[in-house]
Motif scaffolding. Structure first.
Motif, PDB file in Angstrom:
ATOM      1  N   ALA A   1       0.806  -1.237  -0.082  1.00  0.00           N
ATOM      2  CA  ALA A   1      -0.041  -0.002   0.148  1.00  0.00           C
ATOM      3  C   ALA A   1       0.838   1.284  -0.094  1.00  0.00           C
ATOM      4  CB  ALA A   1      -1.000  -0.156   1.299  1.00  0.00           C
ATOM      5  N   SER A   2       0.414   2.228  -0.633  1.00  0.00           N
ATOM      6  CA  SER A   2       1.381   3.639  -0.606  1.00  0.00           C
ATOM      7  C   SER A   2       0.198   4.693  -0.022  1.00  0.00           C
ATOM      8  CB  SER A   2       1.478   3.920  -1.970  1.00  0.00           C
ATOM      9  OG  SER A   2       0.183   4.185  -2.834  1.00  0.00           O
TER      10      SER A   2
ATOM     11  N   ARG B   1       0.409  -5.185  -8.185  1.00  0.00           N
ATOM     12  CA  ARG B   1       0.323  -5.193  -6.711  1.00  0.00           C
ATOM     13  C   ARG B   1      -1.109  -5.583  -6.115  1.00  0.00           C
ATOM     14  NH1 ARG B   1      -0.282  -0.333  -3.434  1.00  0.00           N
ATOM     15  NH2 ARG B   1      -0.875   0.629  -5.698  1.00  0.00           N
ATOM     16  N   GLN B   2      -1.583  -6.435  -5.115  1.00  0.00           N
ATOM     17  CA  GLN B   2      -2.398  -6.448  -4.480  1.00  0.00           C
ATOM     18  C   GLN B   2      -3.269  -5.272  -4.151  1.00  0.00           C
ATOM     19  OE1 GLN B   2      -2.578  -9.548  -1.591  1.00  0.00           O
ATOM     20  NE2 GLN B   2      -0.296 -10.007  -1.741  1.00  0.00           N
ATOM     21  N   ASP B   3      -4.704  -5.663  -4.106  1.00  0.00           N
ATOM     22  CA  ASP B   3      -5.474  -4.373  -3.514  1.00  0.00           C
ATOM     23  C   ASP B   3      -4.944  -4.236  -1.971  1.00  0.00           C
ATOM     24  OD1 ASP B   3      -8.546  -3.626  -4.200  1.00  0.00           O
ATOM     25  OD2 ASP B   3      -7.543  -2.827  -2.661  1.00  0.00           O
TER      26      ASP B   3
ATOM     27  N   GLN C   1       6.566   5.371  10.211  1.00  0.00           N
ATOM     28  CA  GLN C   1       6.449   6.572   9.391  1.00  0.00           C
ATOM     29  C   GLN C   1       6.241   6.552   7.828  1.00  0.00           C
ATOM     30  OE1 GLN C   1       5.904   9.425  11.198  1.00  0.00           O
ATOM     31  NE2 GLN C   1       6.400   7.940  12.880  1.00  0.00           N
ATOM     32  N   GLU C   2       6.755   5.550   7.018  1.00  0.00           N
ATOM     33  CA  GLU C   2       6.693   5.175   5.692  1.00  0.00           C
ATOM     34  C   GLU C   2       5.717   4.290   5.273  1.00  0.00           C
ATOM     35  OE1 GLU C   2      10.452   4.555   4.198  1.00  0.00           O
ATOM     36  OE2 GLU C   2      11.201   6.466   4.831  1.00  0.00           O
ATOM     37  N   THR C   3       5.035   3.844   6.293  1.00  0.00           N
ATOM     38  CA  THR C   3       3.971   2.492   6.149  1.00  0.00           C
ATOM     39  C   THR C   3       2.391   3.149   6.027  1.00  0.00           C
ATOM     40  OG1 THR C   3       5.434   1.063   7.391  1.00  0.00           O
ATOM     41  CG2 THR C   3       3.037   0.349   7.127  1.00  0.00           C
ATOM     42  N   TRP C   4       1.924   2.948   5.088  1.00  0.00           N
ATOM     43  CA  TRP C   4       0.685   3.085   4.771  1.00  0.00           C
ATOM     44  C   TRP C   4      -0.445   2.023   4.796  1.00  0.00           C
ATOM     45  CZ3 TRP C   4       0.328   8.127   5.184  1.00  0.00           C
ATOM     46  CH2 TRP C   4       1.340   9.108   4.959  1.00  0.00           C
ATOM     47  N   ASP C   5       0.092   0.698   5.114  1.00  0.00           N
ATOM     48  CA  ASP C   5      -0.692  -0.314   5.083  1.00  0.00           C
ATOM     49  C   ASP C   5      -1.377  -0.601   6.200  1.00  0.00           C
ATOM     50  OD1 ASP C   5      -1.903  -2.854   4.561  1.00  0.00           O
ATOM     51  OD2 ASP C   5      -0.034  -3.742   3.648  1.00  0.00           O
ATOM     52  N   ILE C   6      -2.735  -0.219   6.334  1.00  0.00           N
ATOM     53  CA  ILE C   6      -3.358  -0.377   7.375  1.00  0.00           C
ATOM     54  C   ILE C   6      -3.577  -1.833   8.075  1.00  0.00           C
ATOM     55  CG2 ILE C   6      -5.624  -0.387   6.590  1.00  0.00           C
ATOM     56  CD1 ILE C   6      -6.735   1.242   8.657  1.00  0.00           C
ATOM     57  N   LEU C   7      -3.781  -2.948   7.111  1.00  0.00           N
ATOM     58  CA  LEU C   7      -4.059  -4.266   7.413  1.00  0.00           C
ATOM     59  C   LEU C   7      -2.794  -4.794   7.825  1.00  0.00           C
ATOM     60  CD1 LEU C   7      -5.931  -5.545   4.639  1.00  0.00           C
ATOM     61  CD2 LEU C   7      -6.616  -4.904   6.817  1.00  0.00           C
TER      62      LEU C   7
ATOM     63  N   LEU D   1      -3.726   6.051  10.426  1.00  0.00           N
ATOM     64  CA  LEU D   1      -4.265   5.504   9.112  1.00  0.00           C
ATOM     65  C   LEU D   1      -5.667   5.514   8.896  1.00  0.00           C
ATOM     66  CD1 LEU D   1      -1.395   3.101   8.220  1.00  0.00           C
ATOM     67  CD2 LEU D   1      -1.573   5.416   7.710  1.00  0.00           C
ATOM     68  N   PHE D   2      -6.285   4.826  10.009  1.00  0.00           N
ATOM     69  CA  PHE D   2      -7.627   4.513  10.092  1.00  0.00           C
ATOM     70  C   PHE D   2      -8.519   5.873   9.628  1.00  0.00           C
ATOM     71  CE2 PHE D   2     -12.027   3.758  11.703  1.00  0.00           C
ATOM     72  CZ  PHE D   2     -12.214   2.397  11.150  1.00  0.00           C
ATOM     73  N   ASP D   3      -8.093   6.854  10.838  1.00  0.00           N
ATOM     74  CA  ASP D   3      -8.689   8.277  10.483  1.00  0.00           C
ATOM     75  C   ASP D   3      -8.378   8.743   9.220  1.00  0.00           C
ATOM     76  OD1 ASP D   3      -9.398   8.075  13.095  1.00  0.00           O
ATOM     77  OD2 ASP D   3      -7.615   9.167  14.103  1.00  0.00           O
ATOM     78  N   LEU D   4      -7.258   8.386   8.476  1.00  0.00           N
ATOM     79  CA  LEU D   4      -7.147   8.862   7.026  1.00  0.00           C
ATOM     80  C   LEU D   4      -8.041   8.370   6.239  1.00  0.00           C
ATOM     81  CD1 LEU D   4      -5.212  10.524   5.277  1.00  0.00           C
ATOM     82  CD2 LEU D   4      -4.014   8.371   4.929  1.00  0.00           C
ATOM     83  N   GLN D   5      -8.442   6.969   6.357  1.00  0.00           N
ATOM     84  CA  GLN D   5      -9.277   6.548   5.504  1.00  0.00           C
ATOM     85  C   GLN D   5     -10.776   6.959   5.725  1.00  0.00           C
ATOM     86  OE1 GLN D   5      -8.468   4.343   3.231  1.00  0.00           O
ATOM     87  NE2 GLN D   5      -6.365   3.847   3.666  1.00  0.00           N
ATOM     88  N   LEU D   6     -11.247   7.299   7.083  1.00  0.00           N
ATOM     89  CA  LEU D   6     -12.305   7.857   7.556  1.00  0.00           C
ATOM     90  C   LEU D   6     -12.722   8.967   6.917  1.00  0.00           C
ATOM     91  CD1 LEU D   6     -14.996   7.371   9.198  1.00  0.00           C
ATOM     92  CD2 LEU D   6     -13.808   8.003  11.029  1.00  0.00           C
ATOM     93  N   SER D   7     -11.432   9.666   6.879  1.00  0.00           N
ATOM     94  CA  SER D   7     -11.591  11.261   6.485  1.00  0.00           C
ATOM     95  C   SER D   7     -12.039  11.182   4.814  1.00  0.00           C
ATOM     96  CB  SER D   7     -10.290  11.989   6.832  1.00  0.00           C
ATOM     97  OG  SER D   7     -10.483  13.322   6.404  1.00  0.00           O
ATOM     98  N   SER D   8     -11.066  10.308   4.343  1.00  0.00           N
ATOM     99  CA  SER D   8     -11.243  10.324   2.897  1.00  0.00           C
ATOM    100  C   SER D   8     -12.868   9.856   2.395  1.00  0.00           C
ATOM    101  CB  SER D   8     -10.324   9.196   2.268  1.00  0.00           C
ATOM    102  OG  SER D   8     -10.710   7.889   2.673  1.00  0.00           O
TER     103      SER D   8
END
Length: 746
Positions: free
Chosen positions: A316-317, A346-348, A433-439, A481-488
């Protein structure tokens, strides 16, 4: 006594019995002369003439009236006086006969007397002898008591002497310095023999140190200088040996654990001796070991982290958020993206897939970087995290047990392992800090939880603080990261939405992310995560309620909602099935998984299924009205009228909705029901474009149509004979069901 018997006696006893016999003969002759010369004629002595008191005679006669003798006297009629004289004569005669018998037996009586006298003499002799024996026994008893007292005195003296001898021997043994000890400490190499000499030296030093009496003795003054020299020499040899072995740990490619187990632990008493008798040198050895191991271990882990960093695969990016639009890279961007993913698609970022299997293989060995590189393997970051922590836990367990056994203090481990933990934590913090993979982050949280269970099962508390810090590091990043997804989702620009009834990409990603997060939370029931999933569900529902307004018709908006609600429900059902079939991770809080996705998963799935059912009913009703409006309108009006009147009596037609009014409705239905069903099928398939939701909606429409028709026939049957006949001639329910099944198969 018979002569034959006297032959067996001693001369003294024979003389004694002869004298006794002579005296007995003399006594017998004297008795005979006395009897012969005695005049026993009593003359006219009348004992009855004595003045006897007769008082009470009558009472006695009355008392003894039944006595045989008295009764016989009275019965004979004799005079008692004469009878008394007769008895007196008889008594005198009996007395004379008795005296004559005594005279006749006088020899025997004399002999008996002699025997009795002899026995008396013998008994007197025996009495004298027994008296002497008693006196002798008394003397012996006194002597025995004296001997007992002497024995007790001697026993006490012996015990005291033994105690003194034992203490003296212990003192001498503890103070004396045998030549073998001096030679062993000075000349023997560090081996098992030196170990024995070291133990002996320790006992002597310990004795003299704790025994004040020994310190004041003259012997102590003689041996103290020599013992001090031996102590200094022993400490020097221990230090040299340990420092050499510790410096050997610094050599490259040294197997630290083998050197610790086979060499250092074998001579761990050297460290004990230094701690007891050489505090400064012990501190020097301790510092040297901590410095060596901290450098070696931190450098090893630094090199390992650098090596596995090259094996990392980013799934994930920063742009992989639910609310971001899909951007298809072209030109040089596509080339760069393909190169970054190793030439593969790349996987989803929101699909869990088989990544959760990591939780079932936590005990697998750590990844070997050069082997993985030779096989061109790549790993997601949670696998690298598991590998690093697996290696870290095994190393920490081995080192903690060694330090507790070798140095007998856990503080050594914490001092030497702190730099290593700092290296690992710094690398993790930089990577997060460079990880965006919430799973990936949630998987790391679960892996860290299981690592805590593993360390608790091992009963090794040395990494408790580290694992707690890792947990406190991962959760804030996951929340961000969860708040980032929720905000989107919340900040999605509806103006950019192009009306299209297919599943929206936000809903598609939401379904994937939610099912993945629910799957990872089903066995842990984390309330904080459930709350965040609730927030995301409300945001997604709110967005879905706004998007249908952009469609030109309400029907298209309803179709859009059906497709999206059905997609989410289907994804959640599939995830639930997978979770029910998969075994729970070891140590999870809910080993019995009845629902698959847990309580939160059930609530989320039910919410979307309820919304799907509501929207499906709206669409079906609209479609049926367009094809079978007359039938549906008639049934609804009739049921409303029936309800208004409180029911329909059996056999009585409902006014305005009887057989006459229903006949045109049935005639119209019979004439066009098949073309209308065909049109309903085509319209539904056209609206849903052969999607899974379309087939479910078509099935619901056919079922609802069948219900309307069945309700109409039931109204007719309750209307009496005409209604029953009309219902009997109408299209059968079986014919409609056959036609519905034919469409369901196509």
């Amino acid at each position: 006594m018979a002569t034959a018997d006297m032959g067996h006696m001693s001369p003294a006893l024979q003389e004694y019995f002869k004298s006794e016999s002579a005296s007995a003969a003399q006594e017998r002759s004297a008795v005979n002369e006395l009897v012969e010369g005695a005049d026993l004629d009593l003359g006219d002595l009348d004992i009855t003439t004595a003045q006897i008191s007769l008082a009470g005679v009558e009472d006695q006669l009355e008392h003894f009236a039944n006595h045989e003798v008295l009764k016989a006297i009275l019965d004979q009629g004799c005079d008692p006086k004469e009878y008394g004289q007769q008895y007196e004569t008889k008594l005198r005669q009996a007395e004379l006969e008795s005296i004559q018998d005594y005279i006749t037996e006088s020899d025997n009586l004399v002999e008996l007397h002699e025997q009795i006298s002899s026995c008396d003499n013998i008994l007197a002799t025996m009495e004298d002898m027994l008296g002497k024996f008693q006196a002798d026994l008394g003397n012996i008893s006194t002597e025995i008591r004296a001997l007992q007292e002497q024995s007790q005195t001697m026993s006490i003296k012996l015990k005291n002497r033994k105690g003194t001898e034992q203490k003296l021997s212990q003192f001498i043994e503890s103070v004396a310095i045998p030549p073998a000890l001096i030679e062993g400490v000075l000349q023997t190499e560090v081996d098992d023999t030196f170990h024995e000499h070291l133990l002996n030296l320790h006992r002597k030093l310990n004795f003299l140190e704790k025994n004040e009496a020994a310190q004041n003795s003259a012997a102590y003054k003689d041996v103290a200088p020599e013992l001090e020299k031996l102590r200094v020499k022993a400490i020097s040899k221990c230090r040299d040996y340990l420092m050499q072995r510790i410096y050997a740990l610094r050599k490259p490619k040294t197997n630290i654990q083998i050197l610790q187990q086979n060499v250092l632990l074998k001579y761990k008493y050297l460290v004990t001796f230094l701690r007891l008798h050489g505090g400064e040198v012990f501190t020097e050895v301790r510092v040297a070991y901590i410095d060596t191991l901290s450098r070696v271990l931190s450098s090893h882990f630094r090199a390992y982290l650098a090596a596995i960093e090259r094996l990392k695969e980013d799934l994930a990016s920063q742009t992989d958020v639910i609310g971001s639009a899909d951007v298809v890279p072209t030109g040089m961007m596509a080339l760069f993206q393909r190169a970054a993913t190793g030439g593969q698609d790349r996987q989803d970022a929101f699909v869990l897939g088989d990544r959760a299997s990591t939780l079932h293989h936590l005990d697998q060995p750590a990844i070997i970087p050069h082997v993985a590189e030779s096989e061109h393997k790549k790993f997601s970051f949670e696998l690298l995290f598991r590998s690093v922590n697996k290696l870290l836990m095994d190393t920490a367990t081995s080192e903690y047990l060694f330090c507790s056994d070798f140095f007998q203090e856990a503080a050594v481990f914490h001092e030497l392992f702190a730099p290593t933990l700092q290296v690992v934590e710094s690398a993790l913090a930089a990577t997060l800090q460079e990880t965006w993979d919430i799973l990936c982050l949630l998987l790391m949280i679960r892996i860290n939880y299981h690592h805590q269970l593993i360390m608790n099962k091992r009963r090794i508390p040395c990494l408790d603080d580290y694992l707690d810090r890792i947990n406190l590091t991962l959760w804030p990043r996951f929340k961000a990261l969860f708040d980032l997804q929720l905000s989107s989702i919340k900040h999605y620009n509806i103006a950019t939405f192009v009306p299209d009834v297919k599943v929206h990409y936000i809903v598609h990603r939401y379904a994937q992310l939610t099912s993945s997060l629910l799957s990872l939370n089903a066995d842990y029931q984390d309330g904080q995560l459930d709350h965040n999933l609730d927030r995301m569900r409300y945001a997604c529902m709110d967005l879905l309620m706004q998007l249908p307004r952009t469609f030109k018709t309400k029907k298209l908006g309803t179709i859009f909602l059906i497709n999206n609600f059905n997609h989410v429900a289907m994804v959640l059902r599939e995830a639930q099935t997978r979770m029910q079939q998969a075994p729970p991770p070891p140590g999870s809080s809910s080993p019995q998984k009845a629902s698959g996705l847990g309580t939160m998963g059930d609530a989320t799935r039910k919410e979307f299924e309820d919304q799907l059912m509501t929207c499906t009913s709206m669409y079906v009703e609209e479609q049926l009205l367009s094809q079978f409006g007359t039938l549906i309108g008639f049934v609804k009006r009739a049921e409303a009228a029936q309800k208004h009147k409180g029911g329909q009596p059996e056999g009585v037609p409902l006014p305005g909705y009887g057989p006459n009014e229903a006949a045109p409705v049935l005639q119209e239905f019979e004439s066009k029901w098949q073309p209308c069903i065909d049109a309903l099928h085509k319209d539904t398939m056209k609206d849903f474009k052969n999607s899974p939701a379309g087939r479910e909606v078509l099935k619901a429409a056919m079922t609802q149509l069948l219900l309307y028709y069945t309700r109409l026939l039931e109204l007719l049957r309750r209307s009496g004979g005409d209604g029953v006949a009309l219902a009997r001639d109408a299209v059968t329910v079986q014919s409609i069901m056959y036609e519905i099944k034919r469409y369901n198969r196509t």
